[in-house]
Design a protein around this motif. Structure first.
Motif, PDB file in Angstrom:
ATOM      1  N   ALA A 187       0.828  -1.214   0.000  1.00  0.00           N
ATOM      2  CA  ALA A 187       0.000   0.000   0.000  1.00  0.00           C
ATOM      3  C   ALA A 187       0.859   1.259   0.000  1.00  0.00           C
ATOM      4  CB  ALA A 187      -0.934  -0.001   1.205  1.00  0.00           C
ATOM      5  N   ALA A 188       1.937   1.241   0.790  1.00  0.00           N
ATOM      6  CA  ALA A 188       2.794   2.421   0.890  1.00  0.00           C
ATOM      7  C   ALA A 188       3.591   2.661  -0.389  1.00  0.00           C
ATOM      8  CB  ALA A 188       3.742   2.284   2.083  1.00  0.00           C
ATOM      9  N   ARG A 189       3.972   1.596  -1.054  1.00  0.00           N
ATOM     10  CA  ARG A 189       4.790   1.772  -2.253  1.00  0.00           C
ATOM     11  C   ARG A 189       3.965   2.026  -3.507  1.00  0.00           C
ATOM     12  NH1 ARG A 189       8.507  -3.184  -3.468  1.00  0.00           N
ATOM     13  NH2 ARG A 189       8.478  -2.392  -5.564  1.00  0.00           N
ATOM     14  N   GLY A 190       2.664   1.788  -3.452  1.00  0.00           N
ATOM     15  CA  GLY A 190       1.788   1.951  -4.609  1.00  0.00           C
ATOM     16  C   GLY A 190       1.939   3.272  -5.348  1.00  0.00           C
ATOM     17  N   PRO A 191       1.823   4.403  -4.650  1.00  0.00           N
ATOM     18  CA  PRO A 191       1.941   5.684  -5.361  1.00  0.00           C
ATOM     19  C   PRO A 191       3.311   5.876  -6.028  1.00  0.00           C
ATOM     20  CG  PRO A 191       1.010   6.018  -3.172  1.00  0.00           C
ATOM     21  CD  PRO A 191       1.448   4.595  -3.247  1.00  0.00           C
ATOM     22  N   TYR A 192       4.358   5.366  -5.398  1.00  0.00           N
ATOM     23  CA  TYR A 192       5.698   5.474  -5.982  1.00  0.00           C
ATOM     24  C   TYR A 192       5.826   4.584  -7.221  1.00  0.00           C
ATOM     25  CZ  TYR A 192       6.770   7.645  -1.520  1.00  0.00           C
ATOM     26  OH  TYR A 192       6.761   8.467  -0.425  1.00  0.00           O
ATOM     27  N   MET A 193       5.220   3.402  -7.137  1.00  0.00           N
ATOM     28  CA  MET A 193       5.280   2.495  -8.277  1.00  0.00           C
ATOM     29  C   MET A 193       4.435   3.010  -9.443  1.00  0.00           C
ATOM     30  SD  MET A 193       7.475   0.106  -7.892  1.00  0.00           S
ATOM     31  CE  MET A 193       8.471   1.417  -7.225  1.00  0.00           C
ATOM     32  N   ASP A 194       3.369   3.780  -9.139  1.00  0.00           N
ATOM     33  CA  ASP A 194       2.603   4.412 -10.224  1.00  0.00           C
ATOM     34  C   ASP A 194       3.504   5.367 -11.006  1.00  0.00           C
ATOM     35  OD1 ASP A 194       0.317   3.030  -9.503  1.00  0.00           O
ATOM     36  OD2 ASP A 194      -0.574   4.722  -8.417  1.00  0.00           O
ATOM     37  N   ILE A 195       4.327   6.118 -10.296  1.00  0.00           N
ATOM     38  CA  ILE A 195       5.285   7.029 -10.950  1.00  0.00           C
ATOM     39  C   ILE A 195       6.338   6.209 -11.696  1.00  0.00           C
ATOM     40  CG2 ILE A 195       7.071   8.777 -10.558  1.00  0.00           C
ATOM     41  CD1 ILE A 195       5.364   9.662  -8.077  1.00  0.00           C
ATOM     42  N   HIS A 196       6.814   5.145 -11.073  1.00  0.00           N
ATOM     43  CA  HIS A 196       7.803   4.255 -11.678  1.00  0.00           C
ATOM     44  C   HIS A 196       7.284   3.707 -13.022  1.00  0.00           C
ATOM     45  CE1 HIS A 196      11.007   1.107 -11.555  1.00  0.00           C
ATOM     46  NE2 HIS A 196      10.068   0.316 -12.050  1.00  0.00           N
ATOM     47  N   LYS A 197       6.039   3.241 -13.021  1.00  0.00           N
ATOM     48  CA  LYS A 197       5.441   2.689 -14.244  1.00  0.00           C
ATOM     49  C   LYS A 197       5.322   3.759 -15.331  1.00  0.00           C
ATOM     50  CE  LYS A 197       2.589  -0.438 -11.511  1.00  0.00           C
ATOM     51  NZ  LYS A 197       1.193  -0.718 -11.126  1.00  0.00           N
ATOM     52  N   ALA A 198       4.858   4.942 -14.962  1.00  0.00           N
ATOM     53  CA  ALA A 198       4.695   6.022 -15.944  1.00  0.00           C
ATOM     54  C   ALA A 198       6.053   6.454 -16.498  1.00  0.00           C
ATOM     55  CB  ALA A 198       3.961   7.203 -15.311  1.00  0.00           C
ATOM     56  N   CYS A 199       7.062   6.505 -15.644  1.00  0.00           N
ATOM     57  CA  CYS A 199       8.416   6.830 -16.124  1.00  0.00           C
ATOM     58  C   CYS A 199       8.912   5.748 -17.084  1.00  0.00           C
ATOM     59  CB  CYS A 199       9.391   6.978 -14.956  1.00  0.00           C
ATOM     60  SG  CYS A 199       9.184   8.486 -14.000  1.00  0.00           S
ATOM     61  N   GLY A 200       8.605   4.492 -16.788  1.00  0.00           N
ATOM     62  CA  GLY A 200       9.003   3.392 -17.666  1.00  0.00           C
ATOM     63  C   GLY A 200       8.356   3.511 -19.037  1.00  0.00           C
ATOM     64  N   ILE A 201       7.078   3.836 -19.072  1.00  0.00           N
ATOM     65  CA  ILE A 201       6.391   4.029 -20.353  1.00  0.00           C
ATOM     66  C   ILE A 201       7.018   5.211 -21.092  1.00  0.00           C
ATOM     67  CG2 ILE A 201       4.177   4.674 -21.416  1.00  0.00           C
ATOM     68  CD1 ILE A 201       4.320   1.734 -20.469  1.00  0.00           C
ATOM     69  N   SER A 202       7.400   6.246 -20.356  1.00  0.00           N
ATOM     70  CA  SER A 202       8.073   7.398 -20.972  1.00  0.00           C
ATOM     71  C   SER A 202       9.403   6.986 -21.593  1.00  0.00           C
ATOM     72  CB  SER A 202       8.316   8.499 -19.940  1.00  0.00           C
ATOM     73  OG  SER A 202       7.101   9.003 -19.438  1.00  0.00           O
ATOM     74  N   VAL A 203      10.173   6.169 -20.876  1.00  0.00           N
ATOM     75  CA  VAL A 203      11.450   5.683 -21.403  1.00  0.00           C
ATOM     76  C   VAL A 203      11.215   4.906 -22.689  1.00  0.00           C
ATOM     77  CG1 VAL A 203      13.362   4.063 -21.005  1.00  0.00           C
ATOM     78  CG2 VAL A 203      12.692   5.678 -19.203  1.00  0.00           C
ATOM     79  N   LEU A 204      10.220   4.042 -22.680  1.00  0.00           N
ATOM     80  CA  LEU A 204       9.930   3.249 -23.871  1.00  0.00           C
ATOM     81  C   LEU A 204       9.586   4.150 -25.062  1.00  0.00           C
ATOM     82  CD1 LEU A 204       9.554   0.461 -25.150  1.00  0.00           C
ATOM     83  CD2 LEU A 204       7.207   0.467 -24.269  1.00  0.00           C
ATOM     84  N   ALA A 205       8.718   5.126 -24.849  1.00  0.00           N
ATOM     85  CA  ALA A 205       8.335   6.039 -25.936  1.00  0.00           C
ATOM     86  C   ALA A 205       9.532   6.856 -26.413  1.00  0.00           C
ATOM     87  CB  ALA A 205       7.213   6.967 -25.458  1.00  0.00           C
ATOM     88  N   LEU A 206      10.322   7.364 -25.472  1.00  0.00           N
ATOM     89  CA  LEU A 206      11.500   8.151 -25.847  1.00  0.00           C
ATOM     90  C   LEU A 206      12.542   7.303 -26.573  1.00  0.00           C
ATOM     91  CD1 LEU A 206      11.851  10.353 -22.653  1.00  0.00           C
ATOM     92  CD2 LEU A 206      11.223  11.143 -24.954  1.00  0.00           C
ATOM     93  N   MET A 207      12.643   6.032 -26.208  1.00  0.00           N
ATOM     94  CA  MET A 207      13.598   5.151 -26.892  1.00  0.00           C
ATOM     95  C   MET A 207      13.172   4.872 -28.329  1.00  0.00           C
ATOM     96  SD  MET A 207      16.385   4.581 -25.441  1.00  0.00           S
ATOM     97  CE  MET A 207      16.912   3.378 -26.654  1.00  0.00           C
ATOM     98  N   VAL A 208      11.886   4.774 -28.575  1.00  0.00           N
ATOM     99  CA  VAL A 208      11.410   4.600 -29.951  1.00  0.00           C
ATOM    100  C   VAL A 208      11.802   5.834 -30.762  1.00  0.00           C
ATOM    101  CG1 VAL A 208       9.351   4.432 -31.403  1.00  0.00           C
ATOM    102  CG2 VAL A 208       9.570   2.990 -29.357  1.00  0.00           C
ATOM    103  N   ILE A 209      11.605   7.008 -30.179  1.00  0.00           N
ATOM    104  CA  ILE A 209      11.995   8.254 -30.851  1.00  0.00           C
ATOM    105  C   ILE A 209      13.507   8.292 -31.037  1.00  0.00           C
ATOM    106  CG2 ILE A 209      12.097  10.770 -30.599  1.00  0.00           C
ATOM    107  CD1 ILE A 209       9.388  10.491 -29.022  1.00  0.00           C
ATOM    108  N   ARG A 210      14.243   7.904 -30.001  1.00  0.00           N
ATOM    109  CA  ARG A 210      15.700   7.940 -30.073  1.00  0.00           C
ATOM    110  C   ARG A 210      16.242   7.002 -31.151  1.00  0.00           C
ATOM    111  NH1 ARG A 210      19.996   7.687 -25.077  1.00  0.00           N
ATOM    112  NH2 ARG A 210      21.832   7.982 -26.362  1.00  0.00           N
ATOM    113  N   LEU A 211      15.686   5.815 -31.230  1.00  0.00           N
ATOM    114  CA  LEU A 211      16.132   4.883 -32.263  1.00  0.00           C
ATOM    115  C   LEU A 211      15.797   5.403 -33.660  1.00  0.00           C
ATOM    116  CD1 LEU A 211      15.395   1.413 -30.688  1.00  0.00           C
ATOM    117  CD2 LEU A 211      17.624   2.330 -31.342  1.00  0.00           C
ATOM    118  N   ALA A 212      14.621   5.986 -33.819  1.00  0.00           N
ATOM    119  CA  ALA A 212      14.252   6.560 -35.118  1.00  0.00           C
ATOM    120  C   ALA A 212      15.215   7.696 -35.473  1.00  0.00           C
ATOM    121  CB  ALA A 212      12.810   7.066 -35.086  1.00  0.00           C
ATOM    122  N   TRP A 213      15.530   8.514 -34.486  1.00  0.00           N
ATOM    123  CA  TRP A 213      16.475   9.615 -34.712  1.00  0.00           C
ATOM    124  C   TRP A 213      17.844   9.067 -35.083  1.00  0.00           C
ATOM    125  CZ3 TRP A 213      16.002  14.673 -35.459  1.00  0.00           C
ATOM    126  CH2 TRP A 213      17.159  15.458 -35.428  1.00  0.00           C
TER     127      TRP A 213
END
Length: 186
Positions: free
Chosen positions: A44-70
Motif C-alpha cells: 500500500a505504501a509503495r503503490g503511489p511510488y510504483m505508479d510514478i515508476h510505471k509512468a516513467c518506464g512508459i516514458s522511457v519506452l516512448a523516448l527510446m522509440v523516438i531515439r532509435l528513429a532519430w
C-alpha cells in the motif's frame, strides 16, 4: 584543436540526441531510485511510488522509440582517431546493449503488470492498455525476475558508461566527454 579545458574538440551529437539522452538518463535514474527506495515498504505504501515508476518506464519506452528513429536518420559523430579499435567496438557494443535494455526493461514491466493485471496509469492522464496476458502467473513470475535482472544490469552498465566518460575527460582528454553535453564541449 584544443578547447579551453585542454581537451581536443570532437564532433558532437545533435541537440535532439543530447535531449533524448539526458531525458532518458534522468528517467532511468529516477526509476532505479524509486525501485530501491520502496523495496521494503508495504504494498500500500509503495503503490503511489510504483505508479510514478510505471509512468516513467512508459516514458522511457516512448523516448527510446523516438531515439532509435532519430539514430537511424542521424549518424553519431565519429570517434577520435586516437581511440583504439577495441575501445570503439566496446563503446558501440555498450550503446547497443543500452538500447536493447532501455526497450526490453520497460516492456517487461508493462507485460508483467498485464499478467496480474495491474493498471498502468500515465501520470494520471490516461490508462495504458494492458497486453492480453492477464492471469498468466508463470509468465508474470518470469517477467518479474527478468525485469529485476535487467534493472540491475542497466544500473551497472550506467556506472561503466559514466566511468568510461570520465576516463575520456581526465585521462584521454580527447573531447569524447563533451560530445553529449549541452552547450560548449567539455
Amino acid at each position: 584543436m584544443a578547447s579551453a579545458t585542454g581537451n581536443a574538440t570532437a564532433p558532437r551529437y545533435s541537440g535532439v540526441a543530447m535531449l533524448l539522452h539526458w531525458l532518458i538518463a534522468a528517467l532511468v535514474l529516477a526509476n532505479i531510485g524509486l525501485a530501491e527506495l520502496t523495496e521494503d515498504l508495504s504494498r500500500a505504501a509503495r503503490g503511489p511510488y510504483m505508479d510514478i515508476h510505471k509512468a516513467c518506464g512508459i516514458s522511457v519506452l516512448a523516448l527510446m522509440v523516438i531515439r532509435l528513429a532519430w539514430r537511424m536518420g542521424h549518424k553519431p559523430p565519429p570517434f577520435p582517431e586516437s581511440m583504439a579499435g577495441w575501445e570503439k567496438a566496446l563503446a558501440r557494443t555498450t550503446h547497443w546493449i543500452f538500447y536493447g535494455l532501455l526497450i526490453a526493461l520497460p516492456l517487461s514491466g508493462w507485460l508483467w503488470m498485464s499478467t496480474i493485471p495491474a493498471p498502468v496509469s500515465y501520470f494520471g492522464l490516461f490508462g495504458v492498455p494492458a497486453w492480453p496476458v492477464a492471469g498468466n502467473e508463470a509468465l508474470g513470475d518470469v517477467l518479474h525476475e527478468t525485469h529485476e535482472i535487467m534493472g540491475k544490469a542497466i544500473f551497472y552498465l550506467a556506472i561503466f558508461h559514466t566511468l568510461a566518460a570520465f576516463k575520456h575527460l581526465v585521462i584521454d582528454k580527447d573531447g569524447v566527454f563533451g560530445r553529449m553535453l549541452p552547450g560548449r564541449s567539455a
